[in-house]
Scaffold this motif. Structure first.
Motif, PDB file in Angstrom:
ATOM      1  N   UNK A  96       0.814  -1.298   0.006  1.00 38.79           N
ATOM      2  CA  UNK A  96      -0.080   0.082  -0.055  1.00 38.79           C
ATOM      3  C   UNK A  96       0.763   1.287  -0.143  1.00 38.79           C
ATOM      4  N   UNK A  97       1.872   1.001   0.658  1.00 40.86           N
ATOM      5  CA  UNK A  97       3.063   2.257   0.699  1.00 40.86           C
ATOM      6  C   UNK A  97       3.302   2.530  -0.705  1.00 40.86           C
ATOM      7  N   UNK A  98       3.762   1.461  -1.496  1.00 47.54           N
ATOM      8  CA  UNK A  98       4.644   1.518  -2.736  1.00 47.54           C
ATOM      9  C   UNK A  98       3.292   2.637  -3.630  1.00 47.54           C
ATOM     10  N   UNK A  99       1.735   2.099  -3.241  1.00 49.50           N
ATOM     11  CA  UNK A  99       1.024   2.606  -4.203  1.00 49.50           C
ATOM     12  C   UNK A  99       0.854   4.164  -4.083  1.00 49.50           C
ATOM     13  N   UNK A 100       1.399   4.524  -3.036  1.00 46.76           N
ATOM     14  CA  UNK A 100       1.131   6.310  -2.793  1.00 46.76           C
ATOM     15  C   UNK A 100       2.596   7.074  -3.131  1.00 46.76           C
ATOM     16  N   UNK A 101       3.540   6.262  -3.765  1.00 39.39           N
ATOM     17  CA  UNK A 101       4.744   7.047  -4.137  1.00 39.39           C
ATOM     18  C   UNK A 101       4.282   8.184  -4.923  1.00 39.39           C
ATOM     19  N   UNK A 102       3.228   7.985  -5.868  1.00 40.53           N
ATOM     20  CA  UNK A 102       3.084   8.991  -6.916  1.00 40.53           C
ATOM     21  C   UNK A 102       1.911   9.684  -6.523  1.00 40.53           C
ATOM     22  N   UNK A 103       1.627   9.743  -5.291  1.00 37.40           N
ATOM     23  CA  UNK A 103       0.411  10.559  -4.831  1.00 37.40           C
ATOM     24  C   UNK A 103       0.901  11.776  -4.207  1.00 37.40           C
ATOM     25  N   UNK A 104       0.536  13.054  -4.721  1.00 35.81           N
ATOM     26  CA  UNK A 104       1.185  14.315  -3.826  1.00 35.81           C
ATOM     27  C   UNK A 104       0.691  14.337  -2.734  1.00 35.81           C
ATOM     28  N   UNK A 105      -0.318  13.876  -2.320  1.00 31.27           N
ATOM     29  CA  UNK A 105      -1.163  14.556  -0.923  1.00 31.27           C
ATOM     30  C   UNK A 105      -0.165  13.520   0.092  1.00 31.27           C
ATOM     31  N   UNK A 106       0.458  12.521  -0.477  1.00 32.49           N
ATOM     32  CA  UNK A 106       1.251  11.676   0.468  1.00 32.49           C
ATOM     33  C   UNK A 106       2.374  12.356   1.437  1.00 32.49           C
ATOM     34  N   UNK A 107       2.740  13.357   0.798  1.00 34.03           N
ATOM     35  CA  UNK A 107       3.720  13.984   1.626  1.00 34.03           C
ATOM     36  C   UNK A 107       3.557  14.972   2.586  1.00 34.03           C
ATOM     37  N   UNK A 108       2.090  15.008   2.996  1.00 36.33           N
ATOM     38  CA  UNK A 108       1.717  15.719   3.986  1.00 36.33           C
ATOM     39  C   UNK A 108       1.874  15.040   5.396  1.00 36.33           C
ATOM     40  N   UNK A 109       2.077  13.772   5.260  1.00 41.03           N
ATOM     41  CA  UNK A 109       2.022  13.171   6.525  1.00 41.03           C
ATOM     42  C   UNK A 109       2.792  11.776   6.260  1.00 41.03           C
ATOM     43  N   UNK A 110       3.713  11.171   6.997  1.00 44.31           N
ATOM     44  CA  UNK A 110       4.263   9.988   6.769  1.00 44.31           C
ATOM     45  C   UNK A 110       3.510   8.935   5.999  1.00 44.31           C
ATOM     46  N   UNK A 111       4.156   8.308   4.937  1.00 43.65           N
ATOM     47  CA  UNK A 111       3.289   7.343   4.187  1.00 43.65           C
ATOM     48  C   UNK A 111       3.052   6.184   5.045  1.00 43.65           C
ATOM     49  N   UNK A 112       3.695   5.534   5.988  1.00 41.79           N
ATOM     50  CA  UNK A 112       3.371   4.530   6.726  1.00 41.79           C
ATOM     51  C   UNK A 112       2.133   4.865   7.490  1.00 41.79           C
ATOM     52  N   UNK A 113       2.545   5.796   8.145  1.00 39.93           N
ATOM     53  CA  UNK A 113       1.241   6.265   9.123  1.00 39.93           C
ATOM     54  C   UNK A 113      -0.180   6.398   8.478  1.00 39.93           C
ATOM     55  N   UNK A 114      -0.094   7.002   7.278  1.00 40.33           N
ATOM     56  CA  UNK A 114      -1.219   7.073   6.379  1.00 40.33           C
ATOM     57  C   UNK A 114      -1.921   5.837   5.945  1.00 40.33           C
ATOM     58  N   UNK A 115      -0.998   4.878   5.648  1.00 40.25           N
ATOM     59  CA  UNK A 115      -1.662   3.668   5.208  1.00 40.25           C
ATOM     60  C   UNK A 115      -2.131   2.909   6.439  1.00 40.25           C
ATOM     61  N   UNK A 116      -1.484   2.831   7.428  1.00 45.52           N
ATOM     62  CA  UNK A 116      -1.857   1.894   8.642  1.00 45.52           C
ATOM     63  C   UNK A 116      -3.275   2.628   9.139  1.00 45.52           C
TER      64      UNK A 116
END
Length: 511
Positions: free
Chosen positions: A57-77
């Protein structure tokens, strides 16, 4: 299955303890389900989540510009846990005739049919949609517990945002044509209940959907729903269809307050408490005996976190505790987009118990022009103030100011030794560090009226005069002469003035 130790389990525990309500109603038996019970209900599904799934799921966020607003791992969990811990939440108009079930009713096992009819119908609807857990504000909060009540008020926006679905029961409507008259659209608490959830389903008085469309799981994004919804609320469709789970972004304090200005609450304090989550602020205490003191506390809390000129874009009844702050959202009903956006305005100010200090453009000296008598009982005087001619050379030419006020404030205006208009929403300069503010000829500006009992000097102590209307003043021309504090070598219709610090004290109470 026993939960393994590790970051996934830690995130699950943190979410259960901090991001959802203290208790739910089980949709099958209408009994309470505690946070501890929720932990047990979902622990097997959480235990089955693997680190490999999280990484994918984290890898799917690599291209999401919104993912930069909080740590990707925290967002995915968080997303994974929300997908597992599903509950529905109710938004409704409390029934003041038959009453609503309380925390004590559920705890005691007493279930009078008249009071439980709505709750039972909500739980049945939620169960048919696939959820076992549901939350409703009438009975899932122990309002006799001050700490729990405070947690609920501060956390309710988040609880609506984290719900799988918000079911809105419009008890006074059978069709879209009823929405303009349905009191759900006029209540204070339902504003956050409309904006915070990720998904909303509107049901009529018979608990039937207003539309049979299945094109989207959020009714707010259906073509046949959005127009009547926008008309009934006065909220732009771009806001209604946005993801507001983390708050409303891109809209000013004044505009958001204007949405609330159309609404009412039974308890005076709730007009403030219902907006706490919308502005992501906390109040030091929740006290249902403070009356009109609650709202200015909210405004002050917002101003400390997001200082902005439109805090002062109000008219009408001031707070009983501070002349610079209003007593309710109704005072912010005058929002106008053309003067409410793209302005820098007053950003440096300090609200103290003794008064207000702010950095603004120089006050515009005014004098009394004419007075129009009230047009009927309880109608205000219309007082026209005009700029003093001796000020045009140094600060520019401005139009007249029309003030609506009662007889007492009219006497204050007539007896004042000095009158000035203080513009609060000037334009910014290119350099953020600039100590000047820009005005554009032909534009209108929001201001408030100041008066002084002093003779004109550099140490004038001003007093803010409350008016019954929002004051606007037009910029008609540049200064005739450019002093050291004036910049006129800009665009043909622009000029800048040096900012000054103004001290405004509280008026002496009349007896």
């Amino acid at each position: 299955m026993t939960l393994p130790t590790g970051p996934i389990t830690d995130a699950f525990k943190e979410y259960i303890n901090n991001e959802i309500p203290a208790r739910f109603i089980h949709t099958s038996n209408l009994q309470f389900v505690s946070r501890k019970d929720v932990f047990g209900i979902f622990q097997d599904r959480i235990a089955s989540v693997t680190e490999k799934q999280v990484q994918e799921r984290i890898e799917l966020l690599q291209s999401d510009p919104l993912a930069s607003y909080q740590p990707r791992r925290e967002m995915v969990l968080r997303e994974i846990i929300q997908e597992i811990v599903e509950y529905d939440i109710l938004s409704h108009r409390w029934d003041e005739i038959t009453g609503e079930p309380t925390f004590q009713d559920i705890s005691s096992g007493k279930q009078p049919v008249s009071k439980f009819k709505k709750l039972a119908q909500f739980c049945e609807t939620s169960r048919n949609l696939g959820r076992n857990l549901a939350w409703v504000d009438t009975c899932c909060i122990d309002k006799a517990n001050a700490a729990e009540l405070s947690e609920a008020i501060h956390g309710m926006y988040k609880w609506y945002a984290n719900a799988y679905l918000c079911i809105v029961h419009l008890a006074e409507s059978t069709s879209f044509s009823d929405w303009d008259r349905d009191s759900w659209f006029t209540r204070g608490w339902t504003l956050q209940e409309l904006l915070a959830p990720k998904r909303v389903k509107f049901l009529n008085k018979n608990w039937q959907p207003f539309t049979l469309s299945q094109t989207h799981d959020d009714d707010r994004k259906l073509v046949d729903v959005i127009t009547p919804l926008e008309n009934a609320t006065g909220i732009p469709r771009a806001v209604l269809t946005a993801d507001n789970s983390e708050g409303v972004h891109g809209h000013t304090f004044w505009e958001i307050m204007s949405w609330a200005s159309r609404r009412q609450t039974t308890r005076v304090e709730d007009m403030a408490y219902s907006l706490v989550g919308l502005f992501h602020v906390s109040l030091t205490s929740i006290a249902y005996r403070e009356g009109q003191r609650a709202f200015p506390r909210l405004v002050e809390a917002v101003s400390e976190r997001h200082p902005s000129w439109d805090i002062f874009a109000w008219f009408g009844q001031p707070s009983p505790d501070h002349f610079a702050l209003p007593s309710s959202p109704a005072s912010y009903s005058g929002f106008e987009a053309d003067v409410g956006r793209d302005r820098v305005g007053v950003q440096k100010f300090a609200i103290t118990a003794r008064g207000l200090s702010l950095t603004s453009l120089p006050p515009i000296p005014m004098e009394l022009g004419s007075v129009a008598q009230p047009e009927g009982p309880r109608k205000p005087f219309h007082v026209t103030l005009k700029p003093r001619s001796d000020s045009e050379g140094s600060i520019g030419r401005f139009g007249t100011l029309v003030v609506e006020c009662g007889s007492t404030r009219l006497k204050t205006i007539q007896g004042a030794r000095q009158l000035s208009a203080c513009i609060i929403n000037h334009h910014g300069m290119r350099s953020r560090a600039s100590d000047k503010g820009k005005l554009v000829v032909g534009k209108d500006y929001i201001c408030f009226l100041l008066y002084s009992e002093d003779e004109g000097d550099d140490e004038t102590t001003w007093i803010k005069l409350t008016t019954d209307n929002l004051l606007r003043i037009s910029c008609l021309g540049k200064p005739e002469t450019a002093g050291s504090d004036t910049v006129v070598g800009m665009a043909a219709d622009e000029f800048a003035l040096s900012l000054v610090t103004i001290s405004i004290r509280s008026p002496v109470p009349s007896h």
